[in-house]
Design an enzyme around this catalytic site. Structure first.
Site, PDB file in Angstrom:
ATOM      1  N   GLU A 117      -2.666   1.460   7.269  1.00 41.74           N
ATOM      2  CA  GLU A 117      -1.235   1.747   7.241  1.00 41.74           C
ATOM      3  C   GLU A 117      -0.696   1.040   6.018  1.00 41.74           C
ATOM      4  O   GLU A 117      -0.841  -0.177   5.901  1.00 41.74           O
ATOM      5  CB  GLU A 117      -0.635   1.212   8.550  1.00 41.74           C
ATOM      6  N   VAL A 132      -4.812  -2.607  -1.586  1.00 43.28           N
ATOM      7  CA  VAL A 132      -5.857  -3.208  -0.740  1.00 43.28           C
ATOM      8  C   VAL A 132      -6.341  -2.190   0.292  1.00 43.28           C
ATOM      9  O   VAL A 132      -7.545  -2.049   0.535  1.00 43.28           O
ATOM     10  CB  VAL A 132      -5.328  -4.486  -0.046  1.00 43.28           C
ATOM     11  N   GLY A 133      -5.411  -1.424   0.857  1.00 46.07           N
ATOM     12  CA  GLY A 133      -5.778  -0.437   1.877  1.00 46.07           C
ATOM     13  C   GLY A 133      -6.747   0.593   1.328  1.00 46.07           C
ATOM     14  O   GLY A 133      -7.733   0.944   1.984  1.00 46.07           O
ATOM     15  N   GLU A 139       7.423   0.714  -4.201  1.00 50.75           N
ATOM     16  CA  GLU A 139       7.868  -0.117  -3.074  1.00 50.75           C
ATOM     17  C   GLU A 139       8.070  -1.547  -3.589  1.00 50.75           C
ATOM     18  O   GLU A 139       7.127  -2.175  -4.065  1.00 50.75           O
ATOM     19  CB  GLU A 139       6.776  -0.087  -1.998  1.00 50.75           C
ATOM     20  N   GLY A 171      -1.077  -3.138   5.290  1.00 51.56           N
ATOM     21  CA  GLY A 171      -0.773  -3.953   4.112  1.00 51.56           C
ATOM     22  C   GLY A 171      -0.519  -3.074   2.908  1.00 51.56           C
ATOM     23  O   GLY A 171      -0.080  -1.924   3.048  1.00 51.56           O
TER      24      GLY A 171
END
Ligand code: UN1
Length: 493
Positions: A250, A232-233, A386, A228
């Site tokens: 990832e 958050v990762g 991104e 995600g």
């Protein structure tokens, strides 16, 4: 119009309704149309799901790998049998085209088949011992209870490539899918249930991000696999590290396609289009940056803009559609903001950019395929951040080295695509490009289940996914020094 499916959660082999807030999954092409609805799970459901996974873990770990694999192989067959129907539901829920939705369900089946068979492959290693009468074995055991947190963009393939290896190597799972794609999460869970997965081995809790937090904070969690957003990762990785829990995360990508002057321009244009606009650009492996050799840039960019303009953008349920909407109104707004910022920062618009004004597409979450050209050294957010949508930013390069340097000009390093017919330049690219996945003469997205998947630099944290990497993540090793307990026959006393 099809009726909305009622959402349910799955714990200890039982389906039940949640008691949290309302959750509504809508069709991003026609947001007035509800695909599925129900109530979210709450923290108490996470506790129950974890307890159920703990209760099932010894039984599942002791089940022979061949039998665990057989459940996965039956799951693959069920996915294949339902691929048309569930592919359509996927397209309605997520917004990718019918062909991609169907292809994704088949891809999930392929992943289950690969890992189902992997139960019968090697189960460790044997080393020579420096001592006579001894062998050294390295055996593998499951981690135990694994949390799986998955994103919206591959509602069934990403869950498959986390859940299939977790299960085949003997772990039990608590799964929190993205709440924008809960229906496909139910479909995958149903297929495992029908395939005979014992109760408690997979538990599905659908709900907001707080469910992921409750999972990582749960004392019984033995591992966590996440795909995600970078934000958050990193939060989950910090929480997991604080508890000594292994995590694979990832996260982002800002993947470049590099078209060198000697490339087959037809092939490169076709592949760059797929990389940038398939799945409406919503892939961590999508091509969001393009670097073109000066000598061929005018011709190549004119051709690419013409292809982007002729892309059929519309309702994914229509088989002629080539690109669907983005997943939500929020996603659309943030991508449009990103485009506006790029234009403010001096980008030239080669195609797209503007919102659609025809009624059908204005109502849905559509963003036009957009190509922006950046010139000079001026900073452009669109080169770095991104956007997770159909937006490609372009720079020209005066030399091959400059092209490689521009490709590496990113905090991320997930994938890249290099277009050249010169094997020497391809070999140079392999040396120079700091990415986890490099495609030479094919688009930047795409991943096979038997080889490692994951990024360099800030794209990932912890071990990679897939193939041998998945086995390494979902198991721990025991090194066994084995002697027979009495002298070998023929041994000197
Ligand atoms: C692909 O390139 O086909 O989130 C898959 C993602 C990746 C999967 C990419 N984990 O987009």
């Amino acid at each position: 119009m099809t009726t909305a499916v009622e959402l349910q959660h799955y714990v200890s082999g039982t389906w039940f309704q949640g008691d949290g807030g309302i959750i509504t999954s809508v069709n991003p092409a026609r947001p007035a149309e509800t695909v599925a609805h129900g109530l979210q799970a709450g923290p108490a459901d996470v506790d129950r799901a974890m307890a159920s996974a703990v209760a099932a873990k010894h039984g599942w770990a002791r089940t022979p790998a061949h039998e665990r694999g057989a459940v996965l192989l039956r799951t693959a067959a069920i996915l294949e049998a339902n691929s048309q129907a569930w592919g359509l539901e996927l397209a309605r829920e997520e917004g990718k085209t019918l062909a991609e939705g169907h292809g994704e369900v088949l891809r999930a089946a392929q992943i289950f088949r690969y890992y189902g068979n992997d139960g019968d492959r090697e189960a460790g290693a044997i080393y020579a011992s420096p001592r006579r009468g001894e062998k050294i074995f390295v055996t593998r055991k499951p981690l135990g209870v694994v949390g799986v947190v998955t994103p919206f963009n591959f509602p069934i393939a990403i869950p498959a490539w986390k859940i299939a290896p977790a299960l085949t190597y003997g772990n039990t799972v608590v799964w929190k899918p993205a709440s924008t794609v809960p229906l496909l999460a139910m479909r995958l869970t149903q297929s495992l249930e029908q395939a005979g997965l014992p109760a408690g081995v997979l538990n599905l809790v659908i709900g907001p991000g707080a469910i992921g937090t409750a999972l990582v904070e749960h004392p019984a969690l033995d591992g966590l696999s996440f795909t995600g957003s970078t934000g958050v990762g990193r939060t989950l990785a910090a929480a997991a590290a604080g508890r000594g829990v292994p995590i694979q995360a990832e996260m982002g990508g800002k993947n470049a396609a590099i078209v060198l002057a000697d490339a087959d321009l037809e092939l490169a244009a076709e592949q760059v289009m797929l990389g940038a606009f398939r799945s409406t650009g919503q892939k961590c492996t999508a091509t969001s940056r393009l670097i073109v050799a000066d000598a061929i840039a005018d011709e190549f960019l004119a051709g690419l803009a013409a292809r982007a303009q002729s892309l059929l953008v519309g309702d994914p349920a229509d088989p002629s559609t080539q690109m669907g909407p983005v997943v939500s109104a929020d996603a659309r707004a943030s991508i449009q903001r990103g485009i506006a910022t790029a234009l403010d920062q001096g980008a030239g618009l080669l195609t797209g950019g503007l919102p659609y004004d025809d009624p059908a597409r204005a109502e849905g979450h559509f963003v036009a395929p957009t190509i922006l050209e950046l010139t000079g050294a001026r900073h452009a957010d669109v080169w770095r951040d991104e956007l997770f949508g159909p937006v490609l930013s372009v720079r020209r390069a005066a030399s091959t080295q400059e092209a490689f340097d521009l490709a590496n000009d990113s905090d991320f390093g997930l994938s890249a695509a290099l277009f050249t017919q010169d094997v020497t330049l391809a070999l140079e690219g392999m040396e120079e490009l700091d990415v986890g996945i490099l495609h030479v003469n094919s688009e930047s997205a795409g991943a096979d289940p038997h080889v490692p998947f994951g990024g360099a630099k800030k794209s990932g944290y912890g071990p990679k996914e897939q193939g041998q990497s998945a086995k390494e993540f979902y198991t721990h090793t025991t090194t066994v020094y084995l002697r027979g307990g009495r002298p070998l026959s023929g041994a000197q006393s």
